[in-house]
Every structure is written in C-alpha cells, then in structure tokens.
Design an enzyme around this catalytic site. Sequence first.
Site, PDB file in Angstrom:
ATOM      1  N   THR A 104       0.840  -1.202   0.000  1.00  0.00           N
ATOM      2  CA  THR A 104       0.000   0.000   0.000  1.00  0.00           C
ATOM      3  C   THR A 104       0.865   1.238   0.000  1.00  0.00           C
ATOM      4  OG1 THR A 104      -0.105  -0.052   2.383  1.00  0.00           O
ATOM      5  CG2 THR A 104      -1.903  -1.096   1.193  1.00  0.00           C
ATOM      6  N   THR A 181       6.866  -5.738   1.278  1.00  0.00           N
ATOM      7  CA  THR A 181       8.267  -5.855   1.710  1.00  0.00           C
ATOM      8  C   THR A 181       8.715  -7.275   2.044  1.00  0.00           C
ATOM      9  OG1 THR A 181       7.611  -5.373   3.985  1.00  0.00           O
ATOM     10  CG2 THR A 181       8.371  -3.515   2.635  1.00  0.00           C
ATOM     11  N   ASP A 182       7.785  -8.177   2.381  1.00  0.00           N
ATOM     12  CA  ASP A 182       8.211  -9.485   2.886  1.00  0.00           C
ATOM     13  C   ASP A 182       9.167 -10.216   1.953  1.00  0.00           C
ATOM     14  OD1 ASP A 182       6.876  -9.154   5.203  1.00  0.00           O
ATOM     15  OD2 ASP A 182       5.599 -10.937   5.029  1.00  0.00           O
ATOM     16  N   LYS A 260      15.853  -8.436   4.016  1.00  0.00           N
ATOM     17  CA  LYS A 260      14.980  -7.884   5.054  1.00  0.00           C
ATOM     18  C   LYS A 260      15.433  -8.489   6.381  1.00  0.00           C
ATOM     19  CE  LYS A 260      10.178  -7.084   6.397  1.00  0.00           C
ATOM     20  NZ  LYS A 260       8.761  -7.214   6.079  1.00  0.00           N
TER      21      LYS A 260
END
Lengths: 435, 633
Positions: A104, A181-182, A260
């Site tokens: 988003t 982002t994952d 990440k």
Amino acid sequence: MESGGYRGAGLKILSKYGVSVGDTVRVMTGDGEMSGVIMPRYESASEDYIVIKLKSGYNTGVEVSKVRSLEKLAGPAKAATADVQAPAQKPGLPKIALISTGGTIASKIDYRTGGVRAALSASELYASVPELAGIASVDPEVLMSEYSENLKPEHWTAIAEKVAEKVKLDRYDGIVVSHGTDTMHYTAAALSFALQGLPVPVVLVGAQRSSDRPSSDAALNLIGATTFAAKAPVAGVFVAMHSGTSDDAVAVHVGTRVRKNHTSRRDAFESIDVTPVALVKEGKAEMQSSGIELAQRGRGKLDAKTKFDSRVMLLKYHPGFDPDLIEHAAKAGYKAIILEGTGLGHVSKDCFSALKKAVGAGVMVCMASQCIWGRVSMTVYDTGRDLLDIGVIPLSDMISETATAKAMWALANAGDPKKAMQENMAGEISSAIPL
Amino acid sequence: MALPDPKTLDLKVGFEIHQQLGTQSKLFCNCSCKEAEQYDKAFMRRLRPTQSELGAYDPAAMFEFSKMRASEYHAASGTSCLVEADEEPPHEVNGEALDTALVFSLALHSKIMDEIHVMRKIVIDGSNTSGFQRTMLVAMGGHLDVAGKKVGVQSICLEEDASKVLGEGDGTRKYGLDRLGVPLVEIALEPVTGRPEEIMQVALTLGRLLRASKRVARGLGSIRQDVNVSVMGGAVVEVKGVQQLDQLVKVIEHETARQHGLVVISEKLREKGVDENSVGDRIDDATDVVGRSQSKVVKKIMSGPRPVFRAIRVRGFAGMLGFEPYPGIRLGKELGELVRFYDLGGVFHSDELPNYGISQEEVDAVKKKLELKEKDAFVIVGGPEDRVAYATDAIVRRLKAALAGVPAETRAATLDGRTVFSRPRPGAARMYPETDIPTIPVTSEKLESLAASVPRPWDEVVDGIASKYGLNKKLASQIFDSDYLQVFEGIAGSTKVQPTFVASKLTEDVTSLQRQGGDPSLLFDDMIMDVFQRLDAGAIAKESVALIFEKLMKKEAATVDEAIRALGVSSISDDELSAALDKVIADNMAVVREKGMGALSMLMGRSMAVLRGKADGQKINAMLKDKLGKLSK
C-alpha cells in the site's frame, strides 16, 4: 447483500432486518438503544457481533443475541473522496514509470469501509505524495495487487516482462516498482538476473508502515526511489528503503545484496557485506562506494530472460537435521537444493550419503551460509573439503535468498546452471568484502 | 456591560477528565510508566496527513503538513521500546488497565460495550509517533452522584497518553517518549448548569471516586480536565489544560463572557444587515502599500522570508472588529489568536489603525486599494507567503462564523484562567479502526469478577479510614485527598507511630512547607517511609520529621541521610542528653539558684534551642524537672 465479512449469527440478523454494511441503523438491545453506521467485520473475528460506528467515530461491537430490533434509518452515505488538487506537474522533468505490484505504498483509504486501494492515476499519486510532482513525471500502472508473501516465480516473470516492456519504449529515465516488503529482496534478486544489461535504474520500493498512517515510511521511500531512478548515474536493479529509523535518508541497495533483516523496523532492509550504493537525502542521491561494480546509465542493452524454474529448495541445516529431507527433495523432482549451512559452509557428516545420492541423481546442490554475513570457505575444515568432493557447489558470499532466485533463473535460462551459479552476473558475488 | 446571570445564558459545562492509571506498564507494551530520568537515544520523523484526511479538509492537519514540521523524539530504555518508536505493532491491550476502565464504568453505572474496538484518532502535530492516538470506547451512559444530584455520564474511554513536549526550536519540536502510551481513562460527563462552584464540585467528586479505587496514579499532572462550555445552546467550545480547580472557576467565567460577547457581536452584525458575502469579497496583495511602513512589526516581517501582506475587505464591519461587549472580548483579539496558530504575529484591522507605527496615510492607501466605503472594515495579515495564504483563508472563515456567534473550537486555558484559541475542533472523520489489535469481547463473567473492586463512595471510604486509624473525619478526608494515602496506610500498618501524627505530618506540615516554597514532588514515598521507620526505631525525634521534610522539599538534601546529617538531628543517648542538660543548668546557675523550680520554663527553652530534633521534648522536660527537683533539695 454485500456480506462485509459477516458470517453466521451476524450475517443472519443483518439479513433478517434487511440491513447492509454502510447503512445507518438504530439498534435496540436489552440495555437500551444506539445509532450508527454498520461497519464491515474482519473475517477472523467472532461471528456473534455486529459492528457499529457511532457518531463520535468510535466503533463498537453489539452482541447479536442481545439485539431486540434493528431499524434502518438511512442507506449508505456517499464515501468521502479526496478531492485534493494535485500540484501542477513541472515541465522538463525526467520520466518515470511506476509499476505497482501490491502493498500500500501509494494508496487511498476509504474510511467508511476501512478498505485500501492503490492510487490509480498520476494525479492521485501526486495528491498523495505532492513532492513527486517536483522530481519526475510519473506514469503509474497497476500490474497486480498481491501481498508479497503470495508472490511466486510466475509473478517475477510478469514483473520482469512489464519492466522490459517499459524499458523498450525508450521513454523512461527509470522504473520504480512498488512491492510488499516481505519478499521484496527475492524479487529484486530475480529481476537482477532476468533483466541484464539494463540501461536505466529499476528501483523496488515498499513500506514497513502502511500508507494509511500519518507516520508511514511510504512517501519518503517513494520519493527516494523516484529521485534515484530519475537522477542516478548508474543502471541495474535496486531496492530503496529507509536508511535508519529517522525520516531523513533513504538507502539504495544493490538488488542481489539486500535482505529484510527486521520484522517491523523502517530500516529493515540492509546491504549484506557491502555498503548501500547511494543515500537519498534532501532531494539528492549521494552515490557511495559500495564495493560492487555498477553499470553506467545509458550504456547497456537490455537482455531480458524472464523465465524461472521453481523446482528449487532452500534448505536450512540445523542440529538434529534429518538427512532424509535431502533424499526426499531429490525424489520429489527438485532440480536444485540451496543448502544454508553453518559457519563457513558446513552440514553434518550424517548428510554425506544423502547428498551423494542427490548429486548422483543430477540435483544441483549449492552451499550458502546461514551466518548471512561473510563468504563460505569450504577448504578450511575436513567437512567442507568432503562436501566439495561430493560435488556441493560453494556460493562464495552470495546470500541464500539471492542464490535461490538465481538457481530458479539459471535452471530455466543458463546452458550450464552449475557454472552460472559460480559466476558473478549482477553483483551477487564479490571479489573482496570490505572491512 | 455586566454579565447576565448564567441561568438566563443557559450556561452549560461538561467535563472531560483524563485520569492516568497506576498500572505497572503502558497500555500497548511492557515498558514502565515511570518518567525517564535521562534520554539516551533520539530520532527524527515527519508526519503527513493520509489522503482521506486531506479530503476531509481539516485545516489544522493541512497546515501542520504545510509547515512540514519535524519532530525529534527522545527515548530512554525501560520507559519506551520499538512500540513507542512506531517501529513495532502494538502489543495486546494491558489487562490491568482495561480492568480499571471496566471498574470505573461499573462504579458510574455505565453501559459497558459488548465488544471493545481499539480506534486510531488522527493527531498529526507529532505528539504521537504513529500520527494517531489509540483509544477505545469502553462504556456509555450512567451517572455520578454529586451531593444528592445525578450528573449524567456520556462516555468512558481507555486511551494512550501522548509524548511529553521537551522543547521547540529550528522548526523542530522535541518530545520525550516516556509518557507516550501511558494508560489514561477519559470520562466525559453530560453538560450541567449551575454556578461555577457547583460545577467544580462535580469534578472534585469524580476525582475522589477514581482515587477511591486505588488504581490511579497520583501527583501533579496525573489528572487533566478538559471543559466543554456553551451558552444559549450555541456551539461547544472545548478548553484544554485546566490543571487546578480554582483555575476552572475563572475559565468558566471567562468563557461565559467571551461566548456571550460573541453572541452580542453577532446580533449587532445582523442588525447592520451584514451577511457572509460581506466577508472577504475582495482580498488584495497590499505588500506595496504596507511593506514600506516604518512600523517595527512590519519591518520585522519584511526582513523575514518571502514577506507578503494581504488586505481583506470586510463590508459593513466598521467599528465591529474593535467593539468590546466585555473587557478584552472583541473580534480583533480573536483574529490575533487565530493567526498565531499559523505562527504569524502580524495582523491589523481598521478599527485599531493608525497605530503600531502604521500611519494614517498607509491606512488610507489600503482603503483606496480595497475601494472601502465608510461602513466597511479591513484586516491586514503579513508574514511568509505560504503561511499568509492559510491565515487569510482562516480569517475569512472566522469572520463569517462571527455572524453565527460562537465557533466550535478547541482552546487552551492559561494559568490565570483565560482561554486562547488553539485549533479547530476535529470531527469524527478522524477515527478509523486500529487493525493491529483484535477486538475485545467483554463477558459477563469478567464483569462479575470485577464487581468486588468497584470503589465505594468517597464518604464511606473516608469514614472507613477515620475509624480504622482513629483519625478525625477532617484529617481522614485530608489524607485521602492528598497524594500520600498509600504511604500513610503503609506506615500505619507497619510501625507503632501514631496514625494521627503521621497523617498530620503528611497533610498540614507538607502543605505548609509547600506554601513556603517547598516542592512536594521531591518527597518520595520511600523517603517518607524511611523517616517514619527511623522515628519508630527511636533513631530520630518526632520534632525532626518536619525538619527532614523541609530539607528534602527545599532541595537542601537529596536523601534522608543527608537531611539528618545536615540538621544534626540524629537522636542522642540518655547519658548524652543528661550531660547536655547539666550543661544548660550550669550555664544558667544564677537563675536556678534564684528561682528554683520557677526556672523550668526558661531552662526548657534553652534546652530545646540546643536539642531540638535530637531528643523528645517531653523527655527533656521530665529530665529537667527531675534535675531541678534534686538541686532544689
């Protein structure tokens, strides 16, 4: 009727009184009455309540069994749409294509339903992040809308093809890809191999705090990604995210060297073994010496090979690891196994026999380290040397997630995948790790 | 003009009380609610309104965004973590805090929600790192018994406190994260009518009920009152930051005069036939005319960034901007407060000019420019271009609102009991669900388990204290209303010191030391306990207690040990006492020989001068008598 997440008792009572989500109602219960707007219910929550937004703005749950009557006072109010004038586009700015894949990062929220949708037009985008209008002329396009944990190698192919299509138009100074982002670092690695010889920067960007919050990192990340895509002197695939917890700088990482490393922080993405290639601060992209050789903007000719073979397993070794898993993988038809070994690149000698069988059956077995930082060195100890003898391929300082994407790409596109795994193609292997 | 009777004005006052809870940890994480002693980490953020907030046209949010004010947050480990830094989702709601909110709801006979939903209330001034305050509606309705009358309850909410403002400078506001997330219960009462003193009684009663639960934090700032004031059925004005009850009386009086004054002004305006179209039908740039003025205010603005002056024509308003129905109440002043919200100081209107170094010539030039007729007025606002644009808009809206009387807004109370504009009132559109936290069903079993914790009415609690500790009712109510009930009960329960003595030290003596400039916040519960334990053990004398408190409260000692050393009041042995008294008698032997037992009171005075705090007065008296008796024989 639109169920709005209602099931069971909740759905039944709404149907009984002919009431839908968005209607203004008066609810009578044993304790009294209250008025408000029926709100959607989260699918996972208990079915025995209906949700009402009171005039004060508070939501509250009313237990269905206590409801004596439900009276519809009015139908849904028109959703308040954001009619905010977007700032005027400055002429002569660099052109950027913004491909949205989910997350988003630039989105509008409907406060009536709580739903979020992607900002579809350039003017919506500029209204959401007005600074963009002063940096570049941005053409947004929604390619897909997926949480990144749902993305598969097929999606990488679709994204790569869309980027290639934009690059071939020869109209854009850079491409920005918004992404959940994952798994953004997997996609970044995949695009790095699929889109070699890029003449412009392709920058992936996401948000750790969703853009429906005033504290979202989305806007600054998007500004950073767009600035870098528009102005940086280099080409290739990159990831742009917050450099620290403060809202002052965006770090740009090489697509094959980023990971990440935190579940929730803004600065979750870190360059592994190298420094970020740039910091975008106060509207300027400051290039830094990263230790990775980068292609210069405008020099390359795109060589798009966008297919992936997903028959690759990423397997993390741990004490008590069952060697049978390796044999099962080979039997199940996997073409490659990326082992995430301990330390310099080791697994227990208990695995040797299974590994021999897998290699013998033609499975490509590669070794990366679960230490994340540093290079595998498999000639230091006996175990490493034994694994090399078995035919396990050492992956130098390639991080395991990058290795997984690379193996999927190599199986589908390289003549000799084993050789391809050991060659540096997109900065994934470096000759020297700086101190 | 004398202010009409509040009854004819239909003055209504509603309270909103924010009570900090006495929980160990914060509302959405396990960090301590204690204040940080020093901060060890800092970071910077900029909030921006989310798109629908822009759509909902919240001028305050738009303006905060236009300033792009940065916030600098300071954190200390133990008192904040990634949750306060907005770097980790909130944990589940603190059960102890929720129980307390439910207990208060039960005590106020309020209807508890079947299922509680945590909401986000947008606040983008930087006081919340997330850009919203998390809040949940726990109960609605109910009543509070105040001196035999029932005052209605509107709502009871459980919410997180905001960050503490540490300072401001260079376009950055500095905040401490230690207070962010501390649980507060917000109780909004139905507006009531009555004299300010009666209204004050409502707040006092509610405060006492909450304290009777023993679940709330005590001390300065642990309870905050917002007051909603309206007259003649007009818009509700929310006044924030009323700390003390006596301040409240003045605030209510001031707001009554201000709001009624605005009503009077609106009536006059309507009599003059002024309507909305009269306001700001013409707005001209007046930088060329005003910018050359020799006025100090103008010169200062002109030397600043991107200076502009804009002149707003207001038809038919001549005389009305400076008109004062009550002393200090006029539209011109309202405009002055309004532009300060936009960080501007330069606003002038035609009723007050020429003045402030602006000449008649310049006034005439503005009038000519705006083609002003005799009955028309103008307002000039100056400053940096972008801010002036926002302020011009706000001035026009404010003057249009003057036609209707009182605008709904949030005001801040000053220490002397006046109020100043702080921001427009936010609407319900600023609330949306906190999707990170599941909804919380409230079961009847849960409520039954809390029934025993519901506090009894204040009178009963005070009577209970009085009879349990043998205090008179006045002293019992004083100790209850003080910040020391808990430590008092601790001392009374664990030492042999007379409870009456403990209570009077903790009320009368502390209050009197406070009047002399002592700071009660320097007197911690553990210090108080320590002093009375020493008294119990005979290590110090009764007279020393107040002296030690004085040293601590006046910052002349940081610990009880330091205070005792400084005072030299450690108790002396009987032998030492006897020797000291022998010396006093020897020094005054002439008088003793002359008066015999008649010298006792003089000797007592001399002895106390040397021995105060080191030995008990009664003991000195007895020993002196004994010695004199022996000498006289």
